[in-house]
Design a protein around this motif. Structure first.
Motif, mmCIF file in Angstrom:
data_model
loop_
_atom_site.group_PDB
_atom_site.id
_atom_site.type_symbol
_atom_site.label_atom_id
_atom_site.label_comp_id
_atom_site.label_asym_id
_atom_site.label_seq_id
_atom_site.Cartn_x
_atom_site.Cartn_y
_atom_site.Cartn_z
ATOM 1 N N MET A 113 0.832 -1.203 0.000
ATOM 2 C CA MET A 113 0.000 0.000 0.000
ATOM 3 C C MET A 113 0.868 1.255 0.000
ATOM 4 O O MET A 113 0.543 2.253 -0.654
ATOM 5 N N GLY A 114 1.979 1.194 0.724
ATOM 6 C CA GLY A 114 2.886 2.333 0.724
ATOM 7 C C GLY A 114 3.516 2.571 -0.632
ATOM 8 O O GLY A 114 3.633 3.713 -1.091
ATOM 9 N N ARG A 115 3.891 1.496 -1.282
ATOM 10 C CA ARG A 115 4.489 1.604 -2.621
ATOM 11 C C ARG A 115 3.505 2.230 -3.613
ATOM 12 O O ARG A 115 3.913 2.987 -4.514
ATOM 13 N N GLU A 116 2.218 1.948 -3.429
ATOM 14 C CA GLU A 116 1.189 2.494 -4.319
ATOM 15 C C GLU A 116 0.676 3.862 -3.853
ATOM 16 O O GLU A 116 -0.267 4.393 -4.437
ATOM 17 N N LYS A 117 1.279 4.397 -2.784
ATOM 18 C CA LYS A 117 0.910 5.721 -2.257
ATOM 19 C C LYS A 117 -0.548 5.771 -1.788
ATOM 20 O O LYS A 117 -1.211 6.805 -1.889
ATOM 21 N N LEU A 118 -1.037 4.646 -1.259
ATOM 22 C CA LEU A 118 -2.400 4.588 -0.745
ATOM 23 C C LEU A 118 -2.478 5.033 0.714
ATOM 24 O O LEU A 118 -3.575 5.199 1.252
ATOM 25 N N VAL A 119 -1.315 5.193 1.363
ATOM 26 C CA VAL A 119 -1.271 5.498 2.796
ATOM 27 C C VAL A 119 -0.253 6.595 3.050
ATOM 28 O O VAL A 119 0.575 6.916 2.196
ATOM 29 N N ARG A 120 -0.311 7.154 4.263
ATOM 30 C CA ARG A 120 0.609 8.254 4.586
ATOM 31 C C ARG A 120 1.834 7.801 5.371
ATOM 32 O O ARG A 120 2.818 8.534 5.465
ATOM 33 N N SER A 121 1.784 6.611 5.968
ATOM 34 C CA SER A 121 2.962 6.018 6.606
ATOM 35 C C SER A 121 2.758 4.519 6.702
ATOM 36 O O SER A 121 1.619 4.033 6.667
ATOM 37 N N VAL A 122 3.859 3.780 6.838
ATOM 38 C CA VAL A 122 3.816 2.318 6.954
ATOM 39 C C VAL A 122 4.652 1.894 8.159
ATOM 40 O O VAL A 122 5.793 2.333 8.314
ATOM 41 N N THR A 123 4.078 1.031 8.989
ATOM 42 C CA THR A 123 4.841 0.336 10.022
ATOM 43 C C THR A 123 4.643 -1.157 9.791
ATOM 44 O O THR A 123 3.513 -1.652 9.843
ATOM 45 N N ALA A 124 5.724 -1.858 9.499
ATOM 46 C CA ALA A 124 5.663 -3.282 9.166
ATOM 47 C C ALA A 124 6.385 -4.086 10.241
ATOM 48 O O ALA A 124 7.578 -3.876 10.481
ATOM 49 N N LEU A 125 5.658 -4.985 10.899
ATOM 50 C CA LEU A 125 6.219 -5.833 11.950
ATOM 51 C C LEU A 125 6.515 -7.210 11.366
ATOM 52 O O LEU A 125 5.603 -7.929 10.960
ATOM 53 N N SER A 126 7.810 -7.561 11.289
ATOM 54 C CA SER A 126 8.220 -8.838 10.697
ATOM 55 C C SER A 126 7.503 -9.105 9.380
ATOM 56 O O SER A 126 6.833 -10.130 9.208
ATOM 57 N N PRO A 127 7.617 -8.191 8.415
ATOM 58 C CA PRO A 127 6.880 -8.370 7.158
ATOM 59 C C PRO A 127 7.404 -9.538 6.339
ATOM 60 O O PRO A 127 8.613 -9.827 6.317
ATOM 61 N N ALA A 128 6.492 -10.217 5.658
ATOM 62 C CA ALA A 128 6.875 -11.259 4.703
ATOM 63 C C ALA A 128 7.516 -10.609 3.477
ATOM 64 O O ALA A 128 7.365 -9.418 3.229
ATOM 65 N N GLY A 129 8.241 -11.431 2.711
ATOM 66 C CA GLY A 129 8.755 -10.974 1.427
ATOM 67 C C GLY A 129 10.224 -10.621 1.383
ATOM 68 O O GLY A 129 10.748 -10.273 0.324
ATOM 69 N N PHE A 130 10.922 -10.732 2.515
ATOM 70 C CA PHE A 130 12.359 -10.431 2.539
ATOM 71 C C PHE A 130 13.183 -11.694 2.821
ATOM 72 O O PHE A 130 14.300 -11.636 3.306
ATOM 73 N N TRP A 131 12.616 -12.823 2.476
ATOM 74 C CA TRP A 131 13.223 -14.115 2.730
ATOM 75 C C TRP A 131 14.091 -14.572 1.573
ATOM 76 O O TRP A 131 13.976 -14.112 0.439
ATOM 77 N N THR A 132 14.980 -15.524 1.856
ATOM 78 C CA THR A 132 15.630 -16.301 0.804
ATOM 79 C C THR A 132 14.677 -17.436 0.432
ATOM 80 O O THR A 132 13.720 -17.731 1.174
ATOM 81 N N PRO A 133 14.912 -18.124 -0.683
ATOM 82 C CA PRO A 133 14.047 -19.265 -1.009
ATOM 83 C C PRO A 133 13.991 -20.311 0.103
ATOM 84 O O PRO A 133 12.923 -20.855 0.401
ATOM 85 N N ALA A 134 15.130 -20.583 0.734
ATOM 86 C CA ALA A 134 15.152 -21.581 1.807
ATOM 87 C C ALA A 134 14.359 -21.092 3.020
ATOM 88 O O ALA A 134 13.625 -21.871 3.649
ATOM 89 N N GLU A 135 14.491 -19.824 3.349
ATOM 90 C CA GLU A 135 13.742 -19.273 4.478
ATOM 91 C C GLU A 135 12.241 -19.284 4.212
ATOM 92 O O GLU A 135 11.444 -19.546 5.112
ATOM 93 N N ARG A 136 11.861 -19.012 2.969
ATOM 94 C CA ARG A 136 10.437 -19.044 2.635
ATOM 95 C C ARG A 136 9.889 -20.465 2.740
ATOM 96 O O ARG A 136 8.808 -20.688 3.304
ATOM 97 N N ARG A 137 10.633 -21.433 2.217
ATOM 98 C CA ARG A 137 10.176 -22.828 2.286
ATOM 99 C C ARG A 137 10.019 -23.261 3.737
ATOM 100 O O ARG A 137 9.045 -23.944 4.095
#
Length: 277
Positions: A113-137
């Motif tokens: 939502m932040g990337r699309e400018k839909l919000v005025r600020s973002v706070t992300a707690l342990s967000p998904a999507g920053f994993w390696t393939p092994a970490e995601r699996r």
């Protein structure tokens, strides 16, 4: 008190109706709260009363979780569709670029939502999507295992386990660093929410190829990570900071993957600070 809101989202089959359950309390600038996969909006309950004097808090059950039905045919549980659905939700609730905070899947959606400018600020707690393939699996295997246990465990056994600190640890120690602090009623409710999450499989499938690789310029971003996160390990926070150089990276000592219950005062302070920037 919970309510529902319905709106339409564009799909290849034409506009499709989406209905979401939410709770709205407090006063001040609006702060939208997004939970993780398999959870429900009550994951935020430990911090809502702390936030409400300074923020109008809108906690949402994401599609296919909690009391919200899954997306209809023609809509998939992927990031572009979820961005469109959450943008339409904000319009339906007359939220003009609210602050947003999310945990895990919700953190990934908040950053989207932040990337699309839909919000005025973002706070992300342990967000998904920053994993390696092994970490995601690894994370997906743990989540699938938790889901299977929740689906197969008889309700009387869940209730019996939830009555003791050791039983609550057995049920929730993967996501909480301090599971004994979670109330028995909350543990029963979130075990049932995980078992009954109609959007779980489709959301997990959509996440198989997800990595968040874009900067989020122009708005304040806070990324906070539980130092005792056993699902998405804390080194992923360093990758998030590299991806979003302007983000403030915060360590949450003594907290697990879902930190709101482990240290409500600390998490609420991070959310308030993140939505002041």
């Amino acid at each position: 008190m919970s309510a529902t809101v319905s709106f339409e989202v564009t799909s290849p089959l034409g506009p499709q109706p989406v209905t979401l359950s939410y709770a709205r309390v407090g006063r001040g600038e609006p702060l939208l709260l997004l939970h993780g996969i398999g959870h429900h909006r009550q994951a935020w309950d430990p911090v809502v009363d702390i936030l409400a004097p300074e923020r109008e808090v809108i906690a949402v059950d994401l599609p296919g979780f909690g009391a919200s039905p899954a997306l209809p045919d023609g809509l998939t549980h992927d990031l572009p569709t979820m961005n469109a659905a959450l943008g339409a939700l904000c319009a339906a609730l007359e939220l003009d670029r609210p602050h947003v905070a999310g945990n895990s899947l919700g953190g990934l959606l908040a950053l989207g939502m932040g990337r699309e400018k839909l919000v005025r600020s973002v706070t992300a707690l342990s967000p998904a999507g920053f994993w390696t393939p092994a970490e995601r699996r690894y994370a997906f295997a743990v989540l699938i295992g938790m889901r299977r246990v929740a689906e197969r465990m008889p309700l009387p056994l869940v209730r019996r386990l939830a009555r003791s600190a050791a039983g609550r640890a057995a049920l929730t120690s993967t996501i909480y660093a301090r599971p004994g602090r979670r109330s028995p009623e909350a543990v029963v409710a979130e075990t049932l929410a995980l078992a009954g999450a109609t959007g779980f499989t489709e959301t997990l499938r959509a996440g198989t190829t997800v990595r968040f690789t874009d900067d989020v310029p122009g708005i304040p971003v806070t990324v906070a990570w539980g130092a005792r996160d056993r699902l998405l390990v804390p080194r992923q926070g360093v990758r998030a900071k590299r991806t979003i150089p302007g983000a403030r990276l915060v360590r949450l000592p003594g907290c697990g993957h879902v930190p709101m219950n482990d240290d409500p005062a600390l998490v609420a302070r991070v959310l308030l600070d993140g939505s002041r920037r």
